[in-house]
Design an enzyme around this catalytic site. Structure first.
Site, short mmCIF file in Angstrom:
data_model
loop_
_atom_site.label_atom_id
_atom_site.label_comp_id
_atom_site.label_asym_id
_atom_site.label_seq_id
_atom_site.Cartn_x
_atom_site.Cartn_y
_atom_site.Cartn_z
CB CYS A 84 78.62 79.77 58.85
SG CYS A 84 76.93 79.12 58.99
CB CYS A 85 82.03 75.71 58.52
SG CYS A 85 81.27 75.43 56.91
CB CYS A 118 74.62 73.48 54.88
SG CYS A 118 75.21 72.96 56.50
CB CYS A 150 76.97 76.15 51.57
SG CYS A 150 76.81 77.53 52.72
CB CYS A 181 83.05 71.97 56.47
SG CYS A 181 83.41 70.31 57.08
#
Length: 230
Positions: A117-118, A200, A203, A226
């Site tokens: 995702c990162c 985010c 998270c 990240c």
């Protein structure tokens, strides 16, 4: 063995010579070397780095990665920075919206594979955003985490083939707080609401008593970065 590039040699030399120099001097060096071909990357936890950079290069580009998962307070801080500082905020979007990513990879990828995702929502967009520049500045500090303890004030970003500036690498939290107070610097309100570091929303959580500033990031996992700085 591959020969060192001129930029790499420059970064290595400056990393040694500017170690211990005031943050503003480090950014002034960047302006002297690169003109307007350097930028700042800011997560908008506070505006310390954009404020410093604007003193070294009025109108400097400030890159903000809009992952689609930010707290409203973070977006508000970005908008305030754009309104009150002599900087040019560039908001960078990922290739896919959150909805498109959910359709491609399934919902809540940040829980199942936070590294992926990162990589898609931060790392890849930053690499594209940095392409026009010869150098970029981050707000990394050595005291934030063990993984950051050896950060140099100027270093070679081998992954992107450019110079990386970490002008406040040697600062402590007290140094940051003093600069904010003395200069009226904007701060993300979440830092006054129990958060030690702002990422985010899905998270990031508030800190528990006695935890370090970054303990609220990816809590419950082994993830500590990240990927922007590794």
């Amino acid at each position: 063995m591959t020969a060192l590039t001129d930029l790499e040699v420059l970064a290595t030399k400056a990393g040694a010579e500017l170690d211990g120099a005031p943050a503003l001097d480090i950014l002034a060096w960047a302006t002297e070397q690169f003109g307007s071909s350097w930028c700042v990357a800011s997560s908008m936890a506070d505006a310390v780095l954009p404020h410093l950079a604007s003193r070294a290069l009025p109108g400097v580009d400030v890159v903000f990665l809009d992952t689609g998962y930010h707290f409203a307070e973070t977006i508000g801080t970005r908008d305030a920075v754009a309104a009150v500082l002599p900087v040019t905020v560039r908001t960078i979007m990922p290739a896919q919206t959150v909805a498109e990513q959910d359709a491609s990879f399934g919902p809540r990828l940040f829980e199942r594979d936070p590294d992926k995702c990162c990589a898609m929502r931060k790392v890849a967009p930053l690499e594209k955003a940095l392409e026009p520049y010869r150098a970029w500045a981050s707000g990394l500090r050595r005291d934030e985490a063990i993984s950051r303890s050896n950060v140099r004030v100027v270093e070679w970003d081998a992954k992107r083939g450019m110079v990386k500036l970490n002008p406040i690498a040697a600062w402590t939290q007290d140094d940051v707080d003093s600069y904010i107070a003395e200069n009226g610097v904007l701060v993300n309100p979440l830092l006054s609401d129990g958060y030690g570091s702002v990422g985010c929303a899905p998270c990031t959580r508030r800190l528990l008593e006695g935890e370090g500033a970054r303990a609220g990031r990816w809590a419950g996992t082994s993830k500590i970065e990240c990927g922007l700085h590794t």
